[in-house]
Write a protein that holds these residues in place. Structure first.
Motif, mmCIF file in Angstrom:
data_model
loop_
_atom_site.group_PDB
_atom_site.id
_atom_site.type_symbol
_atom_site.label_atom_id
_atom_site.label_comp_id
_atom_site.label_asym_id
_atom_site.label_seq_id
_atom_site.Cartn_x
_atom_site.Cartn_y
_atom_site.Cartn_z
ATOM 1 N N PHE A 185 0.709 -1.123 -0.271
ATOM 2 C CA PHE A 185 0.078 0.001 -0.208
ATOM 3 C C PHE A 185 0.674 1.181 -0.234
ATOM 4 C CE2 PHE A 185 -2.088 3.232 2.609
ATOM 5 C CZ PHE A 185 -2.909 3.579 1.414
ATOM 6 N N LEU A 186 1.863 0.856 1.037
ATOM 7 C CA LEU A 186 2.672 2.180 0.938
ATOM 8 C C LEU A 186 3.466 2.552 0.007
ATOM 9 C CD1 LEU A 186 3.868 2.490 4.619
ATOM 10 C CD2 LEU A 186 2.103 3.794 3.919
ATOM 11 N N LEU A 187 4.238 1.817 -0.656
ATOM 12 C CA LEU A 187 5.004 1.942 -1.615
ATOM 13 C C LEU A 187 4.257 2.259 -3.328
ATOM 14 C CD1 LEU A 187 6.849 -1.391 -1.756
ATOM 15 C CD2 LEU A 187 7.490 0.984 -1.605
ATOM 16 N N ARG A 188 2.331 1.548 -3.586
ATOM 17 C CA ARG A 188 1.697 2.147 -4.160
ATOM 18 C C ARG A 188 1.947 3.425 -3.916
ATOM 19 N NH1 ARG A 188 -1.596 -1.436 -7.544
ATOM 20 N NH2 ARG A 188 -0.699 -3.653 -7.082
ATOM 21 N N ARG A 189 1.277 4.160 -3.308
ATOM 22 C CA ARG A 189 0.580 5.339 -2.230
ATOM 23 C C ARG A 189 2.512 6.208 -3.111
ATOM 24 N NH1 ARG A 189 -1.822 7.049 2.976
ATOM 25 N NH2 ARG A 189 1.014 6.752 4.123
ATOM 26 N N ALA A 190 2.879 5.441 -2.772
ATOM 27 C CA ALA A 190 4.531 6.311 -3.317
ATOM 28 C C ALA A 190 5.006 7.264 -4.490
ATOM 29 C CB ALA A 190 6.067 6.047 -2.621
ATOM 30 N N LEU A 191 4.866 5.613 -5.266
ATOM 31 C CA LEU A 191 4.820 5.353 -6.415
ATOM 32 C C LEU A 191 3.688 6.672 -7.480
ATOM 33 C CD1 LEU A 191 5.053 1.962 -7.336
ATOM 34 C CD2 LEU A 191 6.659 4.182 -7.952
ATOM 35 N N ALA A 192 2.022 6.218 -6.775
ATOM 36 C CA ALA A 192 0.856 7.680 -7.243
ATOM 37 C C ALA A 192 1.865 9.074 -7.092
ATOM 38 C CB ALA A 192 -0.237 7.405 -6.987
ATOM 39 N N ASP A 193 2.013 9.090 -6.268
ATOM 40 C CA ASP A 193 2.637 10.551 -5.421
ATOM 41 C C ASP A 193 4.090 11.120 -6.661
ATOM 42 O OD1 ASP A 193 0.699 10.064 -3.858
ATOM 43 O OD2 ASP A 193 1.714 10.533 -2.121
ATOM 44 N N ALA A 194 4.485 10.422 -7.022
ATOM 45 C CA ALA A 194 5.940 10.465 -7.842
ATOM 46 C C ALA A 194 5.997 10.553 -9.145
ATOM 47 C CB ALA A 194 7.149 9.884 -6.696
ATOM 48 N N GLY A 195 4.529 10.054 -9.687
ATOM 49 C CA GLY A 195 3.922 10.415 -11.230
ATOM 50 C C GLY A 195 4.846 9.160 -11.666
ATOM 51 N N ARG A 196 4.942 7.237 -10.866
ATOM 52 C CA ARG A 196 5.359 6.870 -11.184
ATOM 53 C C ARG A 196 4.812 5.183 -11.306
ATOM 54 N NH1 ARG A 196 11.109 7.567 -11.713
ATOM 55 N NH2 ARG A 196 11.766 9.413 -11.393
ATOM 56 N N THR A 238 -0.893 -0.668 -13.779
ATOM 57 C CA THR A 238 -1.199 -0.897 -12.930
ATOM 58 C C THR A 238 -2.802 -1.466 -12.432
ATOM 59 O OG1 THR A 238 0.739 -0.599 -11.886
ATOM 60 C CG2 THR A 238 -0.511 -1.658 -10.341
ATOM 61 N N ARG A 239 -2.903 -3.124 -12.110
ATOM 62 C CA ARG A 239 -4.390 -3.683 -11.485
ATOM 63 C C ARG A 239 -3.806 -2.862 -9.726
ATOM 64 N NH1 ARG A 239 -3.110 -8.659 -13.586
ATOM 65 N NH2 ARG A 239 -2.376 -9.286 -11.422
ATOM 66 N N PRO A 240 -5.823 -2.472 -9.288
ATOM 67 C CA PRO A 240 -5.633 -2.004 -7.844
ATOM 68 C C PRO A 240 -4.676 -3.270 -6.511
ATOM 69 C CG PRO A 240 -8.187 -2.318 -9.163
ATOM 70 C CD PRO A 240 -6.682 -2.353 -10.238
ATOM 71 N N ILE A 241 -5.040 -3.274 -5.848
ATOM 72 C CA ILE A 241 -4.421 -4.240 -4.566
ATOM 73 C C ILE A 241 -5.579 -4.847 -4.637
ATOM 74 C CG2 ILE A 241 -4.260 -4.809 -2.312
ATOM 75 C CD1 ILE A 241 -2.554 -1.779 -2.404
ATOM 76 N N ALA A 242 -5.514 -6.157 -4.441
ATOM 77 C CA ALA A 242 -7.271 -7.193 -4.496
ATOM 78 C C ALA A 242 -7.397 -6.725 -3.207
ATOM 79 C CB ALA A 242 -6.272 -8.408 -4.627
ATOM 80 N N ARG A 243 -8.704 -6.804 -3.238
ATOM 81 C CA ARG A 243 -9.222 -6.647 -1.609
ATOM 82 C C ARG A 243 -9.797 -8.633 -0.822
ATOM 83 N NH1 ARG A 243 -12.679 -2.508 0.148
ATOM 84 N NH2 ARG A 243 -13.675 -4.298 1.632
ATOM 85 N N ARG A 244 -9.535 -8.632 -0.082
ATOM 86 C CA ARG A 244 -9.131 -9.782 1.048
ATOM 87 C C ARG A 244 -10.013 -9.137 2.090
ATOM 88 N NH1 ARG A 244 -5.744 -12.680 -2.488
ATOM 89 N NH2 ARG A 244 -3.620 -11.263 -2.869
ATOM 90 N N GLY A 245 -10.566 -10.927 2.229
ATOM 91 C CA GLY A 245 -11.347 -11.115 3.467
ATOM 92 C C GLY A 245 -12.620 -11.567 3.068
ATOM 93 N N ARG A 246 -13.458 -11.557 3.473
ATOM 94 C CA ARG A 246 -14.416 -11.897 3.622
ATOM 95 C C ARG A 246 -15.755 -11.543 2.753
ATOM 96 N NH1 ARG A 246 -17.520 -14.385 8.910
ATOM 97 N NH2 ARG A 246 -15.755 -15.416 8.791
ATOM 98 N N PRO A 247 -16.294 -11.923 1.756
ATOM 99 C CA PRO A 247 -17.471 -11.014 1.018
ATOM 100 C C PRO A 247 -18.435 -10.366 2.109
ATOM 101 C CG PRO A 247 -17.629 -13.047 0.005
ATOM 102 C CD PRO A 247 -16.422 -13.562 1.242
ATOM 103 N N PRO A 248 -19.001 -9.306 1.716
ATOM 104 C CA PRO A 248 -19.722 -8.764 2.421
ATOM 105 C C PRO A 248 -20.949 -9.832 2.528
ATOM 106 C CG PRO A 248 -19.289 -7.246 0.112
ATOM 107 C CD PRO A 248 -18.423 -8.425 0.569
ATOM 108 N N LYS A 249 -21.837 -9.783 3.470
ATOM 109 C CA LYS A 249 -23.003 -9.883 3.976
ATOM 110 C C LYS A 249 -24.060 -10.005 2.920
ATOM 111 C CE LYS A 249 -22.991 -12.201 8.790
ATOM 112 N NZ LYS A 249 -24.054 -11.622 9.842
ATOM 113 N N ALA A 250 -24.836 -10.676 1.825
ATOM 114 C CA ALA A 250 -26.034 -10.299 1.013
ATOM 115 C C ALA A 250 -27.909 -9.999 2.345
ATOM 116 C CB ALA A 250 -26.122 -11.731 0.100
ATOM 117 N N PRO A 251 -28.009 -9.327 1.247
ATOM 118 C CA PRO A 251 -29.163 -8.545 2.806
ATOM 119 C C PRO A 251 -30.222 -10.319 2.100
ATOM 120 C CG PRO A 251 -29.373 -7.207 -0.138
ATOM 121 C CD PRO A 251 -27.780 -8.117 1.094
ATOM 122 N N PRO A 252 -30.708 -10.599 3.414
ATOM 123 C CA PRO A 252 -31.734 -11.227 3.205
ATOM 124 C C PRO A 252 -32.803 -11.045 2.629
ATOM 125 C CG PRO A 252 -32.412 -9.405 5.885
ATOM 126 C CD PRO A 252 -30.953 -9.270 4.739
ATOM 127 N N ALA A 253 -33.005 -12.616 2.043
ATOM 128 C CA ALA A 253 -34.157 -12.210 1.047
ATOM 129 C C ALA A 253 -35.489 -12.152 1.514
ATOM 130 C CB ALA A 253 -34.631 -14.063 0.391
#
Length: 81
Positions: free
Chosen positions: A41-52, A57-72
């Motif tokens: 995250f920090l390296l990407r932010r530094a590269l973006a700030d420097a225009g480099r 570049t793909r966004p950082i993949a979101r990890r973890g549990r997917p959000p809960k679906a609302p009840p039907a």
């Protein structure tokens, strides 16, 4: 040996001062990230700030549990009187 597919992530060895690593690990914990994810995250932010940050570049993949679906909603015939 065949080269890895382009979707594989590059592995690098990183040597850090122990105090720097501890501060980074605490910061990562505060933001619910691993130390590795925080470094990326920090390296990407530094590269973006420097225009480099490369344009393709793909966004950082979101990890973890997917959000809960609302009840039907209940079927129309089962509504209480």
């Amino acid at each position: 040996m065949t080269p890895p597919p382009p979707s594989d992530r590059k592995q690098v060895l990183l040597r850090l001062d122990p105090a720097v690593y501890e501060a980074l690990a605490r910061w990562a914990g505060d933001e619910l990230r691993s130390a590795n994810a925080q470094i990326e995250f920090l390296l990407r932010r530094a590269l973006a700030d420097a225009g480099r940050l490369p344009g393709g570049t793909r966004p950082i993949a979101r990890r973890g549990r997917p959000p809960k679906a609302p009840p039907a909603p209940p079927p129309a015939g089962d509504a209480p009187p």
